[in-house]
Design a protein around this motif. Structure first.
Motif, PDB file in Angstrom:
ATOM      1  N   VAL A 106      46.190  27.162  40.361  1.00  0.00           N
ATOM      2  CA  VAL A 106      47.481  27.646  39.875  1.00  0.00           C
ATOM      3  C   VAL A 106      47.345  29.058  39.305  1.00  0.00           C
ATOM      4  O   VAL A 106      48.101  29.945  39.624  1.00  0.00           O
ATOM      5  CB  VAL A 106      48.062  26.687  38.799  1.00  0.00           C
ATOM      6  CG1 VAL A 106      49.353  27.234  38.237  1.00  0.00           C
ATOM      7  CG2 VAL A 106      48.265  25.303  39.386  1.00  0.00           C
ATOM      8  N   ALA A 107      46.382  29.254  38.437  1.00  0.00           N
ATOM      9  CA  ALA A 107      46.232  30.533  37.748  1.00  0.00           C
ATOM     10  C   ALA A 107      45.661  31.592  38.676  1.00  0.00           C
ATOM     11  O   ALA A 107      44.818  31.312  39.515  1.00  0.00           O
ATOM     12  CB  ALA A 107      45.340  30.363  36.532  1.00  0.00           C
ATOM     13  N   ARG A 108      46.146  32.819  38.480  1.00  0.00           N
ATOM     14  CA  ARG A 108      45.709  33.934  39.318  1.00  0.00           C
ATOM     15  C   ARG A 108      44.581  34.725  38.680  1.00  0.00           C
ATOM     16  O   ARG A 108      43.974  35.550  39.327  1.00  0.00           O
ATOM     17  CB  ARG A 108      46.882  34.882  39.553  1.00  0.00           C
ATOM     18  CG  ARG A 108      48.064  34.242  40.222  1.00  0.00           C
ATOM     19  CD  ARG A 108      49.162  35.265  40.444  1.00  0.00           C
ATOM     20  NE  ARG A 108      49.398  36.063  39.261  1.00  0.00           N
ATOM     21  CZ  ARG A 108      50.573  36.183  38.656  1.00  0.00           C
ATOM     22  NH1 ARG A 108      51.621  35.578  39.128  1.00  0.00           N
ATOM     23  NH2 ARG A 108      50.701  36.934  37.584  1.00  0.00           N
ATOM     24  N   ARG A 109      44.344  34.532  37.394  1.00  0.00           N
ATOM     25  CA  ARG A 109      43.366  35.379  36.709  1.00  0.00           C
ATOM     26  C   ARG A 109      42.715  34.627  35.551  1.00  0.00           C
ATOM     27  O   ARG A 109      43.202  33.614  35.102  1.00  0.00           O
ATOM     28  CB  ARG A 109      44.026  36.658  36.220  1.00  0.00           C
ATOM     29  CG  ARG A 109      45.346  36.431  35.522  1.00  0.00           C
ATOM     30  CD  ARG A 109      46.159  37.687  35.383  1.00  0.00           C
ATOM     31  NE  ARG A 109      47.543  37.329  35.076  1.00  0.00           N
ATOM     32  CZ  ARG A 109      48.503  38.165  34.915  1.00  0.00           C
ATOM     33  NH1 ARG A 109      48.284  39.452  35.011  1.00  0.00           N
ATOM     34  NH2 ARG A 109      49.732  37.767  34.645  1.00  0.00           N
ATOM     35  N   THR A 110      41.616  35.165  35.065  1.00  0.00           N
ATOM     36  CA  THR A 110      40.936  34.583  33.911  1.00  0.00           C
ATOM     37  C   THR A 110      41.770  34.832  32.662  1.00  0.00           C
ATOM     38  O   THR A 110      42.707  35.650  32.670  1.00  0.00           O
ATOM     39  CB  THR A 110      39.551  35.233  33.692  1.00  0.00           C
ATOM     40  OG1 THR A 110      39.757  36.619  33.366  1.00  0.00           O
ATOM     41  CG2 THR A 110      38.652  35.090  34.896  1.00  0.00           C
ATOM     42  N   GLY A 111      41.412  34.158  31.586  1.00  0.00           N
ATOM     43  CA  GLY A 111      42.107  34.371  30.321  1.00  0.00           C
ATOM     44  C   GLY A 111      42.007  35.811  29.863  1.00  0.00           C
ATOM     45  O   GLY A 111      42.987  36.399  29.403  1.00  0.00           O
ATOM     46  N   LEU A 112      40.838  36.414  29.999  1.00  0.00           N
ATOM     47  CA  LEU A 112      40.661  37.798  29.585  1.00  0.00           C
ATOM     48  C   LEU A 112      41.505  38.734  30.436  1.00  0.00           C
ATOM     49  O   LEU A 112      42.168  39.628  29.905  1.00  0.00           O
ATOM     50  CB  LEU A 112      39.187  38.211  29.644  1.00  0.00           C
ATOM     51  CG  LEU A 112      38.897  39.644  29.229  1.00  0.00           C
ATOM     52  CD1 LEU A 112      39.372  39.931  27.815  1.00  0.00           C
ATOM     53  CD2 LEU A 112      37.407  39.942  29.365  1.00  0.00           C
ATOM     54  N   GLN A 113      41.513  38.525  31.759  1.00  0.00           N
ATOM     55  CA  GLN A 113      42.316  39.398  32.615  1.00  0.00           C
ATOM     56  C   GLN A 113      43.799  39.243  32.289  1.00  0.00           C
ATOM     57  O   GLN A 113      44.546  40.213  32.268  1.00  0.00           O
ATOM     58  CB  GLN A 113      42.059  39.113  34.092  1.00  0.00           C
ATOM     59  CG  GLN A 113      42.667  40.165  34.995  1.00  0.00           C
ATOM     60  CD  GLN A 113      42.148  41.570  34.700  1.00  0.00           C
ATOM     61  OE1 GLN A 113      40.947  41.805  34.715  1.00  0.00           O
ATOM     62  NE2 GLN A 113      43.040  42.507  34.414  1.00  0.00           N
ATOM     63  N   PHE A 114      44.217  38.013  32.001  1.00  0.00           N
ATOM     64  CA  PHE A 114      45.607  37.776  31.589  1.00  0.00           C
ATOM     65  C   PHE A 114      45.923  38.570  30.319  1.00  0.00           C
ATOM     66  O   PHE A 114      46.946  39.249  30.236  1.00  0.00           O
ATOM     67  CB  PHE A 114      45.846  36.274  31.370  1.00  0.00           C
ATOM     68  CG  PHE A 114      47.164  35.976  30.729  1.00  0.00           C
ATOM     69  CD1 PHE A 114      48.341  35.996  31.469  1.00  0.00           C
ATOM     70  CD2 PHE A 114      47.247  35.690  29.376  1.00  0.00           C
ATOM     71  CE1 PHE A 114      49.570  35.737  30.872  1.00  0.00           C
ATOM     72  CE2 PHE A 114      48.460  35.426  28.762  1.00  0.00           C
ATOM     73  CZ  PHE A 114      49.629  35.451  29.515  1.00  0.00           C
ATOM     74  N   LEU A 115      45.045  38.496  29.309  1.00  0.00           N
ATOM     75  CA  LEU A 115      45.273  39.245  28.065  1.00  0.00           C
ATOM     76  C   LEU A 115      45.340  40.742  28.339  1.00  0.00           C
ATOM     77  O   LEU A 115      46.219  41.431  27.809  1.00  0.00           O
ATOM     78  CB  LEU A 115      44.183  38.949  27.042  1.00  0.00           C
ATOM     79  CG  LEU A 115      44.194  37.567  26.400  1.00  0.00           C
ATOM     80  CD1 LEU A 115      43.017  37.429  25.432  1.00  0.00           C
ATOM     81  CD2 LEU A 115      45.502  37.291  25.684  1.00  0.00           C
ATOM     82  N   LEU A 116      44.424  41.250  29.153  1.00  0.00           N
ATOM     83  CA  LEU A 116      44.420  42.679  29.461  1.00  0.00           C
ATOM     84  C   LEU A 116      45.716  43.110  30.142  1.00  0.00           C
ATOM     85  O   LEU A 116      46.244  44.184  29.871  1.00  0.00           O
ATOM     86  CB  LEU A 116      43.225  43.033  30.337  1.00  0.00           C
ATOM     87  CG  LEU A 116      41.869  43.062  29.635  1.00  0.00           C
ATOM     88  CD1 LEU A 116      40.731  43.040  30.644  1.00  0.00           C
ATOM     89  CD2 LEU A 116      41.773  44.278  28.731  1.00  0.00           C
ATOM     90  N   ASP A 117      46.238  42.249  31.018  1.00  0.00           N
ATOM     91  CA  ASP A 117      47.442  42.585  31.776  1.00  0.00           C
ATOM     92  C   ASP A 117      48.734  42.416  30.980  1.00  0.00           C
ATOM     93  O   ASP A 117      49.687  43.159  31.182  1.00  0.00           O
ATOM     94  CB  ASP A 117      47.534  41.719  33.044  1.00  0.00           C
ATOM     95  CG  ASP A 117      46.449  42.019  34.069  1.00  0.00           C
ATOM     96  OD1 ASP A 117      45.790  43.068  33.961  1.00  0.00           O
ATOM     97  OD2 ASP A 117      46.262  41.180  34.978  1.00  0.00           O
ATOM     98  N   VAL A 118      48.789  41.428  30.075  1.00  0.00           N
ATOM     99  CA  VAL A 118      50.046  41.044  29.441  1.00  0.00           C
ATOM    100  C   VAL A 118      50.125  41.378  27.948  1.00  0.00           C
ATOM    101  O   VAL A 118      51.170  41.807  27.457  1.00  0.00           O
ATOM    102  CB  VAL A 118      50.310  39.531  29.666  1.00  0.00           C
ATOM    103  CG1 VAL A 118      51.595  39.088  28.994  1.00  0.00           C
ATOM    104  CG2 VAL A 118      50.338  39.209  31.155  1.00  0.00           C
ATOM    105  N   ALA A 119      49.043  41.181  27.222  1.00  0.00           N
ATOM    106  CA  ALA A 119      49.079  41.315  25.754  1.00  0.00           C
ATOM    107  C   ALA A 119      49.570  42.680  25.258  1.00  0.00           C
ATOM    108  O   ALA A 119      50.378  42.730  24.322  1.00  0.00           O
ATOM    109  CB  ALA A 119      47.712  40.978  25.159  1.00  0.00           C
ATOM    110  N   PRO A 120      49.149  43.805  25.837  1.00  0.00           N
ATOM    111  CA  PRO A 120      49.624  45.091  25.318  1.00  0.00           C
ATOM    112  C   PRO A 120      51.149  45.248  25.343  1.00  0.00           C
ATOM    113  O   PRO A 120      51.732  45.809  24.413  1.00  0.00           O
ATOM    114  CB  PRO A 120      48.940  46.119  26.227  1.00  0.00           C
ATOM    115  CG  PRO A 120      47.670  45.438  26.647  1.00  0.00           C
ATOM    116  CD  PRO A 120      48.087  43.999  26.854  1.00  0.00           C
ATOM    117  N   SER A 121      51.809  44.708  26.351  1.00  0.00           N
ATOM    118  CA  SER A 121      53.268  44.832  26.416  1.00  0.00           C
ATOM    119  C   SER A 121      53.964  44.008  25.340  1.00  0.00           C
ATOM    120  O   SER A 121      55.129  44.236  25.034  1.00  0.00           O
ATOM    121  CB  SER A 121      53.774  44.412  27.800  1.00  0.00           C
ATOM    122  OG  SER A 121      53.626  43.015  27.980  1.00  0.00           O
TER     123      SER A 121
END
Length: 194
Positions: free
Chosen positions: A143-158
């Motif tokens: 289901v998931a497209r990325r690791t937890g870290l990659q998710f944080l890098l992509d989404v958390a700053p916004s």
């Protein structure tokens, strides 16, 4: 990998508040347990929900830390004498004395941690019922497209988050101050019942 570090802005309602002594009225409960400053808690909840949409069960291993908890954690990891087995050591100054890291990850001097403002969180993933590192693979790889870290890098700053230390990929802090990020406003607008 280099983690993005943004300028930290303290929310106005924390001005004059002592680190580690944040009044309860400024804190809000977060899932599955713990508390954070109300602005960070809202953003964290949205980050968890967006992660869940990708099959990531985003949890944490560190949220708001009252001063007493900061002191206890500091004293469990740091000692007022060097570790003779280590050639280089993390050193902190506390009450005018040098303290040296003896075990675990480095911790801030009590009263200086962003956890003490309720604005920092140590992100983790829940994997097969247990908390695991945020750099771990996902709980639902199909289901998931990325690791937890990659998710944080992509989404958390916004959502107003930034890294503080290059050595701790799990440790993020809410840096937006009182300015609610547009991504939060957009998420809340989509989530309101019609």
């Amino acid at each position: 990998m280099k983690y993005p570090v943004a300028k930290f802005v303290l929310p106005k309602d924390l001005k004059g508040v002592v680190n580690g002594r944040v009044p309860s009225k400024l804190l809000r409960n977060i899932a599955p347990s713990g508390r954070m400053h109300h602005l960070a808690a809202t953003s964290w909840s949205i980050l968890q929900e967006l992660g869940a949409q990708e099959g990531l069960d985003l949890v944490h291993v560190g949220d708001y830390r009252p001063f007493e908890q900061q002191l206890s954690l500091f004293q469990s990891r740091m000692k007022p004498f060097p570790d003779v087995k280590k050639s280089t050591q993390v050193v902190r100054t506390f009450n005018g004395e040098k303290w040296y890291l003896h075990n675990g990850a480095p911790v801030a001097t009590p009263g200086t941690s962003n956890h003490g403002w309720g604005l920092a969180i140590d992100a983790a993933l829940k994997l097969k019922g247990k908390k695991g590192g945020v750099v771990s693979i996902t709980t639902k790889p199909k289901v998931a497209r990325r690791t937890g870290l990659q998710f944080l890098l992509d989404v958390a700053p916004s959502l107003g988050w930034s890294w503080e230390l290059q050595s701790e990929p799990w440790h993020i802090r809410y840096v937006a101050g009182d300015k609610v990020p547009q991504a939060i406003l957009d998420f809340e607008a989509k989530s309101k019942p019609a």
